[in-house]
Design a protein around this motif. Structure first.
Motif, PDB file in Angstrom:
ATOM      1  N   ALA A  68      -0.660   4.600 -20.295  1.00 34.67           N
ATOM      2  CA  ALA A  68       0.477   5.250 -19.633  1.00 34.67           C
ATOM      3  C   ALA A  68       1.461   5.813 -20.660  1.00 34.67           C
ATOM      4  O   ALA A  68       1.971   6.927 -20.498  1.00 34.67           O
ATOM      5  CB  ALA A  68       1.182   4.261 -18.710  1.00 34.67           C
ATOM      6  N   LYS A  69       1.710   5.050 -21.733  1.00 34.09           N
ATOM      7  CA  LYS A  69       2.607   5.539 -22.786  1.00 34.09           C
ATOM      8  C   LYS A  69       2.054   6.795 -23.444  1.00 34.09           C
ATOM      9  O   LYS A  69       2.780   7.757 -23.681  1.00 34.09           O
ATOM     10  CB  LYS A  69       2.805   4.450 -23.857  1.00 34.09           C
ATOM     11  N   ALA A  70       0.766   6.775 -23.756  1.00 31.07           N
ATOM     12  CA  ALA A  70       0.143   7.933 -24.407  1.00 31.07           C
ATOM     13  C   ALA A  70       0.204   9.162 -23.493  1.00 31.07           C
ATOM     14  O   ALA A  70       0.504  10.273 -23.951  1.00 31.07           O
ATOM     15  CB  ALA A  70      -1.308   7.611 -24.773  1.00 31.07           C
ATOM     16  N   LEU A  71      -0.051   8.972 -22.213  1.00 25.16           N
ATOM     17  CA  LEU A  71      -0.005  10.081 -21.267  1.00 25.16           C
ATOM     18  C   LEU A  71       1.407  10.634 -21.139  1.00 25.16           C
ATOM     19  O   LEU A  71       1.615  11.857 -21.172  1.00 25.16           O
ATOM     20  CB  LEU A  71      -0.516   9.629 -19.897  1.00 25.16           C
ATOM     21  N   LEU A  72       2.389   9.751 -21.029  1.00 27.42           N
ATOM     22  CA  LEU A  72       3.780  10.190 -20.923  1.00 27.42           C
ATOM     23  C   LEU A  72       4.207  10.939 -22.181  1.00 27.42           C
ATOM     24  O   LEU A  72       4.878  11.974 -22.103  1.00 27.42           O
ATOM     25  CB  LEU A  72       4.698   8.989 -20.677  1.00 27.42           C
ATOM     26  N   PHE A  73       3.826  10.438 -23.351  1.00 24.22           N
ATOM     27  CA  PHE A  73       4.173  11.093 -24.600  1.00 24.22           C
ATOM     28  C   PHE A  73       3.559  12.489 -24.668  1.00 24.22           C
ATOM     29  O   PHE A  73       4.216  13.462 -25.046  1.00 24.22           O
ATOM     30  CB  PHE A  73       3.683  10.245 -25.787  1.00 24.22           C
ATOM     31  N   ARG A  74       2.285  12.601 -24.266  1.00 23.97           N
ATOM     32  CA  ARG A  74       1.602  13.905 -24.298  1.00 23.97           C
ATOM     33  C   ARG A  74       2.262  14.893 -23.335  1.00 23.97           C
ATOM     34  O   ARG A  74       2.506  16.050 -23.689  1.00 23.97           O
ATOM     35  CB  ARG A  74       0.129  13.736 -23.937  1.00 23.97           C
ATOM     36  N   LEU A  75       2.594  14.432 -22.138  1.00 22.95           N
ATOM     37  CA  LEU A  75       3.250  15.318 -21.169  1.00 22.95           C
ATOM     38  C   LEU A  75       4.638  15.758 -21.655  1.00 22.95           C
ATOM     39  O   LEU A  75       5.011  16.930 -21.503  1.00 22.95           O
ATOM     40  CB  LEU A  75       3.367  14.626 -19.816  1.00 22.95           C
TER      41      LEU A  75
ATOM     42  N   THR B  26      12.229   5.862 -22.415  1.00 25.84           N
ATOM     43  CA  THR B  26      11.462   5.121 -21.413  1.00 25.84           C
ATOM     44  C   THR B  26      11.290   3.699 -21.879  1.00 25.84           C
ATOM     45  O   THR B  26      11.116   3.440 -23.064  1.00 25.84           O
ATOM     46  CB  THR B  26      10.064   5.757 -21.210  1.00 25.84           C
ATOM     47  N   ASP B  27      11.354   2.776 -20.951  1.00 28.54           N
ATOM     48  CA  ASP B  27      11.216   1.368 -21.291  1.00 28.54           C
ATOM     49  C   ASP B  27      10.118   0.775 -20.416  1.00 28.54           C
ATOM     50  O   ASP B  27      10.284   0.638 -19.208  1.00 28.54           O
ATOM     51  CB  ASP B  27      12.526   0.626 -21.067  1.00 28.54           C
ATOM     52  N   PHE B  28       8.992   0.433 -21.025  1.00 31.37           N
ATOM     53  CA  PHE B  28       7.875  -0.119 -20.290  1.00 31.37           C
ATOM     54  C   PHE B  28       7.859  -1.640 -20.323  1.00 31.37           C
ATOM     55  O   PHE B  28       6.898  -2.254 -19.909  1.00 31.37           O
ATOM     56  CB  PHE B  28       6.546   0.406 -20.867  1.00 31.37           C
TER      57      PHE B  28
END
Length: 184
Positions: free
Chosen positions: A124-131, A181-183
Protein backbone atom coordinates in the motif's frame (compact mmCIF):
# COMPACT_ATOMS: atom_id res chain seq x y z
CA UNK A 1 -2.95 -58.07 45.95
CA UNK A 2 -5.62 -58.98 43.49
CA UNK A 3 -6.03 -57.15 40.20
CA UNK A 4 -8.96 -55.15 41.63
CA UNK A 5 -7.04 -54.21 44.77
CA UNK A 6 -3.98 -53.14 42.77
CA UNK A 7 -6.14 -51.11 40.36
CA UNK A 8 -7.58 -49.21 43.33
CA UNK A 9 -4.10 -48.81 44.82
CA UNK A 10 -2.57 -47.50 41.55
CA UNK A 11 -5.57 -45.39 40.56
CA UNK A 12 -6.09 -47.16 37.23
CA UNK A 13 -8.76 -49.42 35.78
CA UNK A 14 -8.72 -53.18 36.16
CA UNK A 15 -8.28 -53.44 32.40
CA UNK A 16 -5.12 -51.34 32.63
CA UNK A 17 -3.80 -53.67 35.32
CA UNK A 18 -4.56 -56.68 33.13
CA UNK A 19 -2.73 -55.10 30.17
CA UNK A 20 0.26 -54.25 32.37
CA UNK A 21 0.26 -57.83 33.67
CA UNK A 22 0.27 -59.25 30.13
CA UNK A 23 3.02 -56.82 29.07
CA UNK A 24 5.21 -57.86 32.00
CA UNK A 25 5.16 -54.46 33.71
CA UNK A 26 4.03 -55.88 37.07
CA UNK A 27 5.94 -57.86 39.71
CA UNK A 28 4.04 -61.04 40.52
CA UNK A 29 4.24 -63.61 43.30
CA UNK A 30 4.36 -67.31 42.46
CA UNK A 31 0.58 -67.68 42.99
CA UNK A 32 -0.14 -64.89 40.41
CA UNK A 33 -1.00 -62.20 42.95
CA UNK A 34 0.55 -58.77 42.53
CA UNK A 35 3.41 -57.42 44.63
CA UNK A 36 2.39 -53.74 45.04
CA UNK A 37 5.77 -52.11 45.80
CA UNK A 38 7.69 -53.91 43.07
CA UNK A 39 4.88 -53.38 40.57
CA UNK A 40 4.82 -49.64 41.29
CA UNK A 41 8.52 -49.40 40.53
CA UNK A 42 8.30 -51.50 37.35
CA UNK A 43 5.23 -49.65 36.07
CA UNK A 44 6.91 -46.29 36.63
CA UNK A 45 10.02 -47.44 34.76
CA UNK A 46 8.30 -49.19 31.87
CA UNK A 47 5.11 -47.17 31.28
CA UNK A 48 4.96 -44.15 28.99
CA UNK A 49 4.59 -41.09 31.27
CA UNK A 50 1.88 -39.66 29.00
CA UNK A 51 -0.27 -42.73 29.63
CA UNK A 52 0.09 -42.71 33.43
CA UNK A 53 -2.72 -41.25 35.51
CA UNK A 54 -2.15 -37.73 36.78
CA UNK A 55 -0.39 -37.42 40.08
CA UNK A 56 -2.61 -36.36 42.99
CA UNK A 57 0.08 -33.84 43.94
CA UNK A 58 -0.43 -30.72 41.86
CA UNK A 59 2.70 -29.50 40.09
CA UNK A 60 3.92 -26.06 40.96
CA UNK A 61 2.68 -23.66 38.29
CA UNK A 62 4.84 -20.92 36.85
CA UNK A 63 3.60 -17.38 37.47
CA UNK A 64 1.93 -15.72 34.49
CA UNK A 65 3.76 -12.62 33.25
CA UNK A 66 1.96 -9.35 33.94
CA UNK A 67 2.15 -8.45 30.23
CA UNK A 68 0.12 -11.55 29.34
CA UNK A 69 -2.52 -10.72 31.94
CA UNK A 70 -2.67 -7.14 30.65
CA UNK A 71 -3.07 -8.40 27.07
CA UNK A 72 -6.00 -10.59 28.11
CA UNK A 73 -7.66 -7.64 29.83
CA UNK A 74 -7.09 -5.37 26.83
CA UNK A 75 -8.58 -7.92 24.43
CA UNK A 76 -11.64 -8.39 26.62
CA UNK A 77 -12.17 -4.62 26.97
CA UNK A 78 -11.87 -4.14 23.18
CA UNK A 79 -14.76 -6.56 22.76
CA UNK A 80 -16.86 -4.89 25.46
CA UNK A 81 -16.50 -7.81 27.87
CA UNK A 82 -15.74 -7.59 31.56
CA UNK A 83 -12.03 -7.60 32.28
CA UNK A 84 -10.13 -7.77 35.54
CA UNK A 85 -8.76 -4.57 37.02
CA UNK A 86 -5.09 -3.88 36.44
CA UNK A 87 -3.19 -5.99 38.95
CA UNK A 88 -6.29 -8.15 39.55
CA UNK A 89 -6.41 -11.84 38.90
CA UNK A 90 -7.61 -13.11 35.56
CA UNK A 91 -9.81 -16.17 35.64
CA UNK A 92 -9.25 -19.11 33.33
CA UNK A 93 -12.61 -18.40 31.68
CA UNK A 94 -11.57 -14.80 30.93
CA UNK A 95 -8.25 -15.92 29.47
CA UNK A 96 -9.97 -18.57 27.38
CA UNK A 97 -12.54 -16.05 26.14
CA UNK A 98 -9.76 -13.63 25.18
CA UNK A 99 -7.96 -16.44 23.36
CA UNK A 100 -11.11 -17.34 21.41
CA UNK A 101 -11.71 -13.67 20.53
CA UNK A 102 -8.15 -13.34 19.24
CA UNK A 103 -8.46 -16.54 17.20
CA UNK A 104 -11.71 -15.27 15.67
CA UNK A 105 -10.09 -11.93 14.81
CA UNK A 106 -7.13 -13.71 13.25
CA UNK A 107 -9.43 -15.92 11.16
CA UNK A 108 -11.40 -12.85 10.03
CA UNK A 109 -8.19 -11.10 8.94
CA UNK A 110 -6.98 -14.19 7.06
CA UNK A 111 -10.33 -14.44 5.30
CA UNK A 112 -10.29 -10.75 4.37
CA UNK A 113 -6.76 -11.15 3.02
CA UNK A 114 -7.76 -14.21 0.98
CA UNK A 115 -10.73 -12.27 -0.46
CA UNK A 116 -8.39 -9.43 -1.41
CA UNK A 117 -10.01 -6.96 0.99
CA UNK A 118 -6.71 -6.44 2.80
CA UNK A 119 -3.32 -5.66 1.31
CA UNK A 120 0.13 -5.65 2.80
CA UNK A 121 1.22 -2.36 4.33
CA UNK A 122 4.44 -2.25 2.26
CA UNK A 123 2.47 -2.76 -0.93
CA UNK A 124 0.00 0.00 0.00
CA UNK A 125 2.86 2.40 0.81
CA UNK A 126 4.59 1.67 -2.49
CA UNK A 127 1.36 2.18 -4.43
CA UNK A 128 0.57 5.44 -2.65
CA UNK A 129 4.11 6.72 -3.24
CA UNK A 130 3.92 5.85 -6.95
CA UNK A 131 0.53 7.54 -7.36
CA UNK A 132 1.70 10.66 -5.52
CA UNK A 133 4.84 10.86 -7.65
CA UNK A 134 2.80 10.52 -10.88
CA UNK A 135 0.45 13.27 -9.71
CA UNK A 136 3.35 15.56 -8.80
CA UNK A 137 5.05 14.94 -12.14
CA UNK A 138 1.82 15.73 -14.00
CA UNK A 139 1.50 19.06 -12.16
CA UNK A 140 5.18 19.97 -12.69
CA UNK A 141 4.76 19.43 -16.46
CA UNK A 142 1.40 21.23 -16.71
CA UNK A 143 2.72 24.83 -16.98
CA UNK A 144 4.90 23.87 -19.98
CA UNK A 145 1.90 22.39 -21.78
CA UNK A 146 -0.64 25.19 -21.19
CA UNK A 147 1.49 28.37 -20.81
CA UNK A 148 1.63 29.14 -24.55
CA UNK A 149 -2.12 28.52 -24.99
CA UNK A 150 -3.06 30.71 -22.04
CA UNK A 151 -0.61 33.43 -23.10
CA UNK A 152 -2.19 33.55 -26.60
CA UNK A 153 -5.69 33.76 -25.08
CA UNK A 154 -4.71 36.57 -22.72
CA UNK A 155 -2.34 38.35 -25.11
CA UNK A 156 0.74 38.17 -22.86
CA UNK A 157 4.27 36.91 -23.39
CA UNK A 158 4.42 33.06 -23.27
CA UNK A 159 7.67 33.02 -21.24
CA UNK A 160 6.19 35.34 -18.59
CA UNK A 161 3.04 33.19 -18.42
CA UNK A 162 5.15 30.02 -18.11
CA UNK A 163 7.20 31.45 -15.21
CA UNK A 164 4.08 32.66 -13.40
CA UNK A 165 2.26 29.33 -13.74
CA UNK A 166 5.36 27.35 -12.79
CA UNK A 167 5.96 29.38 -9.62
CA UNK A 168 2.31 29.02 -8.53
CA UNK A 169 2.26 25.27 -9.21
CA UNK A 170 5.53 24.72 -7.32
CA UNK A 171 4.22 26.76 -4.35
CA UNK A 172 1.06 24.67 -4.29
CA UNK A 173 3.04 21.39 -4.54
CA UNK A 174 5.19 22.63 -1.64
CA UNK A 175 2.04 23.02 0.46
CA UNK A 176 0.88 19.53 -0.49
CA UNK A 177 4.27 18.06 0.44
CA UNK A 178 3.55 18.87 4.11
CA UNK A 179 0.75 16.29 4.15
CA UNK A 180 2.09 13.04 5.63
CA UNK A 181 0.50 9.63 5.56
CA UNK A 182 0.65 7.55 8.70
CA UNK A 183 0.15 3.81 8.33
CA UNK A 184 0.92 2.99 11.94
Amino acid sequence: MSERQYAAHAGVSRGAVQKAKLAGRLALYGDGSIEAAGSDVRRAALTDPARQPPSPVRPKLKPVPEAAVAAVGETLREQGLSAPAVGGSTTFLQARTANEVLKAQERRLKLQKMKGELVARDRAKALLFRLAREERDAWVNWPGRVAALMAAELGVDAAVMHRALESQVRAHLGELADVRTDFE
